[in-house]
Design a protein around this motif. Structure first.
Motif, PDB file in Angstrom:
ATOM      1  N   UNK A  28       0.829  -1.205   0.000  1.00 36.22           N
ATOM      2  CA  UNK A  28       0.000   0.000   0.000  1.00 36.22           C
ATOM      3  C   UNK A  28       0.865   1.256   0.000  1.00 36.22           C
ATOM      4  N   UNK A  31       2.302   1.692  -3.412  1.00 34.26           N
ATOM      5  CA  UNK A  31       1.276   2.229  -4.311  1.00 34.26           C
ATOM      6  C   UNK A  31       1.108   3.731  -4.102  1.00 34.26           C
ATOM      7  N   UNK A  35       1.650   6.737  -6.780  1.00 38.33           N
ATOM      8  CA  UNK A  35       0.632   7.761  -7.033  1.00 38.33           C
ATOM      9  C   UNK A  35       1.206   9.157  -6.857  1.00 38.33           C
ATOM     10  N   UNK A  53      -5.613  17.059  -6.879  1.00 33.87           N
ATOM     11  CA  UNK A  53      -6.674  16.090  -6.577  1.00 33.87           C
ATOM     12  C   UNK A  53      -6.098  14.699  -6.401  1.00 33.87           C
ATOM     13  N   UNK A  54      -5.234  14.308  -7.312  1.00 38.41           N
ATOM     14  CA  UNK A  54      -4.601  12.989  -7.259  1.00 38.41           C
ATOM     15  C   UNK A  54      -3.788  12.858  -5.982  1.00 38.41           C
ATOM     16  N   UNK A  57      -6.316  12.937  -2.799  1.00 34.20           N
ATOM     17  CA  UNK A  57      -7.295  11.850  -2.705  1.00 34.20           C
ATOM     18  C   UNK A  57      -6.616  10.490  -2.848  1.00 34.20           C
ATOM     19  N   UNK A  58      -5.904  10.287  -3.939  1.00 35.74           N
ATOM     20  CA  UNK A  58      -5.356   8.954  -4.206  1.00 35.74           C
ATOM     21  C   UNK A  58      -4.170   8.632  -3.288  1.00 35.74           C
ATOM     22  N   UNK A  61      -6.161   9.685   0.840  1.00 39.18           N
ATOM     23  CA  UNK A  61      -7.382   9.012   1.284  1.00 39.18           C
ATOM     24  C   UNK A  61      -7.363   7.524   0.978  1.00 39.18           C
ATOM     25  N   UNK A  62      -6.979   7.163  -0.233  1.00 43.99           N
ATOM     26  CA  UNK A  62      -7.018   5.747  -0.605  1.00 43.99           C
ATOM     27  C   UNK A  62      -5.972   4.960   0.179  1.00 43.99           C
ATOM     28  N   UNK A  65      -7.507   4.262   3.450  1.00 49.23           N
ATOM     29  CA  UNK A  65      -8.493   3.176   3.303  1.00 49.23           C
ATOM     30  C   UNK A  65      -7.797   1.824   3.287  1.00 49.23           C
ATOM     31  N   UNK A  66      -6.727   1.725   2.508  1.00 46.60           N
ATOM     32  CA  UNK A  66      -6.001   0.456   2.432  1.00 46.60           C
ATOM     33  C   UNK A  66      -5.420   0.068   3.778  1.00 46.60           C
TER      34      UNK A  66
ATOM     35  N   UNK B  45      -4.316   4.201 -12.331  1.00 47.27           N
ATOM     36  CA  UNK B  45      -3.196   5.144 -12.514  1.00 47.27           C
ATOM     37  C   UNK B  45      -2.783   5.206 -13.976  1.00 47.27           C
ATOM     38  N   UNK B  72     -11.470  10.254 -10.485  1.00 49.72           N
ATOM     39  CA  UNK B  72     -10.922  10.064  -9.139  1.00 49.72           C
ATOM     40  C   UNK B  72     -12.054   9.950  -8.119  1.00 49.72           C
TER      41      UNK B  72
END
Lengths: 165, 106
Positions: A28, A31, A35, A53-54, A57-58, A61-62, A65-66, B45, B72
């Motif tokens: 994670x 990853x 990102x 944004x990427x 959020x990615x 936030x993600x 979550x992971x 991605x 997204x």
């Protein structure tokens, strides 16, 4: 161009690590690193808003979550994890080989732009586009967010009920 | 066509299929549910990079960024819902192995 090449190679290596690492937590994090590099690449391609944004959020936030899911679903003891490592090598040794073969094949493919690109109106700003022209996308995003809230309320509520039992 | 844009296109589009290969291999080869989600993220991605690249070479970055922001949002909701499903499967089967999810009711 050199910086772009270094960033792209770093992102590819980070994604390979995210797949082949035996520890889910390190996968994670790898990853998230990939990102973040993608976000830098988006900045370099003159897309700062999408890059932010990427990044937020990615990468943020993600990854949270992971990590939460990994913490809530810990299954194997350290001895079982060591045993699983040997099995993983058997299943995932092919990935770096496949990536290298794909890279060699792609090297001999001609990716040049040999066609006429369409003319695009130059005066569009992102704000104008999002709020005036593509309002349906915004409505769609709100609907999807509400769907996500509903999904969270249903899925995580069931987990809490079973924990109380 | 601007030589610089052509070279940028060639460089970026070379790596996008590699990311797709990595993501698809991850989904196909793994038996862990969480790692399947990681494979889906890698595919996302690759598609994000492709859309931004196309927006860059066609000088239509506003539309490309708008599409990426929408994508997204969808991706985050997808991950949250998938995480909830994974947690519920774990609570039921005490395992994240896809081979244990073979009981279909109905």
């Amino acid at each position: 161009m050199t910086i772009d090449l270094i960033l792209l190679i770093s992102m590819t290596i980070a994604m390979i690590f995210a797949v082949i690492r035996s520890s889910l937590l390190l996968s994670a994090i790898s990853l998230a690193f990939g990102s973040a590099i993608l976000s830098v690449l988006m900045f370099r391609l003159s897309s700062p808003i999408a890059a932010v944004f990427e990044l937020s959020v990615c990468v943020g936030l993600i990854t949270v979550i992971f990590v939460s899911v990994i913490a809530l679903t810990r299954t194997l003891s350290p001895e079982e994890e060591d045993q699983k490592k040997k099995e993983r090598i058997r299943r995932f040794w092919l990935l770096p080989v496949l990536v290298i073969i794909s890279a060699i094949v792609l090297y001999y493919v001609n990716f040049g732009i040999n066609f006429q690109l369409p003319d695009v109106p130059q005066n569009l700003s992102l704000r104008n586009l999002m709020w005036d022209i593509r309002q349906t996308d915004m409505i769609g995003q709100v609907i999807i967010l509400l769907t996500g809230v509903f999904a969270v309320a249903v899925l995580y509520k069931n987990g809490k009920k079973k924990n109380k039992e | 066509m601007n030589i610089d844009i052509n070279q940028t296109f060639k460089l970026f589009v070379y790596f996008i299929p590699l990311l797709l290969v990595i993501g698809i291999y991850c989904i196909v080869a793994t038996r862990n549910l969480i790692r399947t989600l990681i494979g889906i993220e890698i595919l996302a991605k690759a598609i994000t990079l492709l859309v931004i690249l196309v927006g860059y070479i066609t000088n239509n970055l506003a539309l490309a960024q708008e599409m990426i922001i929408t994508f997204i949002v969808v991706e985050v909701v997808l991950m949250v819902a998938a995480a909830g499903v994974v947690i519920n499967i774990f609570n039921k089967t005490k395992s994240l192995d896809v081979r244990n999810i073979r009981e279909l009711k109905g």
